[in-house]
Design an enzyme around this catalytic site. Structure first.
Site, PDB file in Angstrom:
ATOM      1  N   GLY A  46       0.133  12.008  16.188  1.00 64.77           N
ATOM      2  CA  GLY A  46      -0.373  10.856  17.304  1.00 64.77           C
ATOM      3  C   GLY A  46       1.494   9.679  17.033  1.00 64.77           C
ATOM      4  N   GLN A  51       4.780   1.455  17.436  1.00 66.54           N
ATOM      5  CA  GLN A  51       6.207   2.584  16.864  1.00 66.54           C
ATOM      6  C   GLN A  51       7.212   2.838  17.296  1.00 66.54           C
ATOM      7  OE1 GLN A  51       2.994   5.389  15.521  1.00 66.54           O
ATOM      8  NE2 GLN A  51       4.589   5.601  14.151  1.00 66.54           N
ATOM      9  N   CYS A  91       3.315   9.629   8.103  1.00 68.01           N
ATOM     10  CA  CYS A  91       3.849   8.942   9.577  1.00 68.01           C
ATOM     11  C   CYS A  91       5.130   9.105  10.135  1.00 68.01           C
ATOM     12  CB  CYS A  91       3.675   7.368   9.441  1.00 68.01           C
ATOM     13  SG  CYS A  91       3.804   6.364  10.534  1.00 68.01           S
ATOM     14  N   LEU A  92       5.338   8.821  10.949  1.00 64.61           N
ATOM     15  CA  LEU A  92       6.397   9.388  11.982  1.00 64.61           C
ATOM     16  C   LEU A  92       7.779   8.023  11.765  1.00 64.61           C
ATOM     17  CD1 LEU A  92       6.256  10.723  15.048  1.00 64.61           C
ATOM     18  CD2 LEU A  92       7.131  11.977  13.391  1.00 64.61           C
ATOM     19  N   HIS A 133      -5.828   6.368  12.106  1.00 69.56           N
ATOM     20  CA  HIS A 133      -4.584   5.868  11.275  1.00 69.56           C
ATOM     21  C   HIS A 133      -3.489   4.912  13.013  1.00 69.56           C
ATOM     22  CE1 HIS A 133      -0.216   7.076   9.403  1.00 69.56           C
ATOM     23  NE2 HIS A 133       0.347   6.443  11.031  1.00 69.56           N
ATOM     24  N   GLU A 134      -3.858   5.584  13.594  1.00 69.01           N
ATOM     25  CA  GLU A 134      -3.014   5.688  15.239  1.00 69.01           C
ATOM     26  C   GLU A 134      -3.969   4.142  15.193  1.00 69.01           C
ATOM     27  OE1 GLU A 134      -0.434   6.612  15.347  1.00 69.01           O
ATOM     28  OE2 GLU A 134      -0.738   8.345  14.583  1.00 69.01           O
ATOM     29  N   HIS A 137      -2.223   1.216  13.837  1.00 71.46           N
ATOM     30  CA  HIS A 137      -0.895   0.729  13.406  1.00 71.46           C
ATOM     31  C   HIS A 137      -0.779  -0.304  15.333  1.00 71.46           C
ATOM     32  CE1 HIS A 137       2.075   3.638  12.059  1.00 71.46           C
ATOM     33  NE2 HIS A 137       1.431   4.456  12.574  1.00 71.46           N
TER      34      HIS A 137
HETATM   35 ZN   LIG Z   1       1.939   6.387  11.674  1.00 73.83          ZN
END
Ligand SMILES: [Zn+2]
Length: 153
Positions: A46, A51, A91-92, A133-134, A137
Site C-alpha cells: 500500500g 508518502q 511501512c515504505l 494502515h493507509e 497516513h
Molecule cells: Zn505506511
C-alpha cells in the site's frame, strides 16, 4: 510510468492531515498511476499520497501475491470496524523496521474510485489491516506510534 520519491520518517509532511480531493481529474488519475507504479517498484502492499509528498486523501493498495489487483481509494471513510487482530506491519516510509499492531479484523470502507464513482466494500484480515494502515497516513499517523515490539529488520 513515473516513480515518485517516498518521504521517510522524520519528514513532517507524514504527520499532517491530508485534504479531501474535490474533483477526480486527470492530475489525480496520473498521481494514482504513479503511486501504483511506485508501490509496485518498492514491493509494498500500500501507499498513501502523503508518502509521496502530496497532502491529499488518496491511497492505493494491492495485497495480491501476483501484484495484479490494484485498488485506488479516494476520500476513503471507514464506516465500521469489527473484531480485532494483531500482526506485523512495516511501512515504505519507515525503512527496515517492523512492529506488531492491533487492528480491526473487519472494516467497511467507502471511497471514490479512479473514475470518481463511489464504491463500498467490506474486507477482512490483511486487507483490512492494509486499509487501516493507509487510512492512518491520511490523518498523519504512522504505525510506529501504535506498534508494540518495534524491531529493526
Ligand atoms: Zn505506511
Amino acid at each position: 510510468m513515473a516513480l515518485r520519491d517516498i518521504r521517510i520518517d522524520g519528514d513532517e509532511i507524514l504527520l499532517k492531515r491530508a485534504k479531501e480531493i474535490k474533483t477526480v481529474n486527470e492530475k489525480i488519475k496520473l498521481l494514482a498511476g504513479d503511486m501504483l507504479d511506485t508501490m509496485y517498484d518498492k514491493n509494498g502492499v500500500g501507499l498513501a499520497a502523503p508518502q509521496v509528498g502530496i497532502l491529499k486523501r488518496m491511497f492505493v493498495v494491492d495485497i495480491s501475491e501476483e501484484r495484479n489487483e490494484p485498488y485506488v481509494f479516494i476520500n476513503p471513510v471507514i464506516e465500521s470496524e469489527e473484531g480485532e487482530q494483531c500482526g506485523p506491519e512495516g511501512c515504505l516510509s519507515v525503512p527496515n523496521k517492523q512492529g506488531q499492531v492491533k487492528r480491526p479484523m473487519k472494516v467497511k470502507v467507502k471511497a471514490l474510485d479512479i473514475n470518481g464513482e463511489e464504491f463500498s466494500m467490506e474486507v477482512e484480515g490483511f486487507f483490512a489491516r492494509a486499509i487501516c494502515h493507509e487510512n492512518d497516513h491520511l490523518n498523519g499517523i504512522l504505525y510506529t506510534t501504535k506498534a508494540e515490539d518495534l524491531v529493526e529488520i
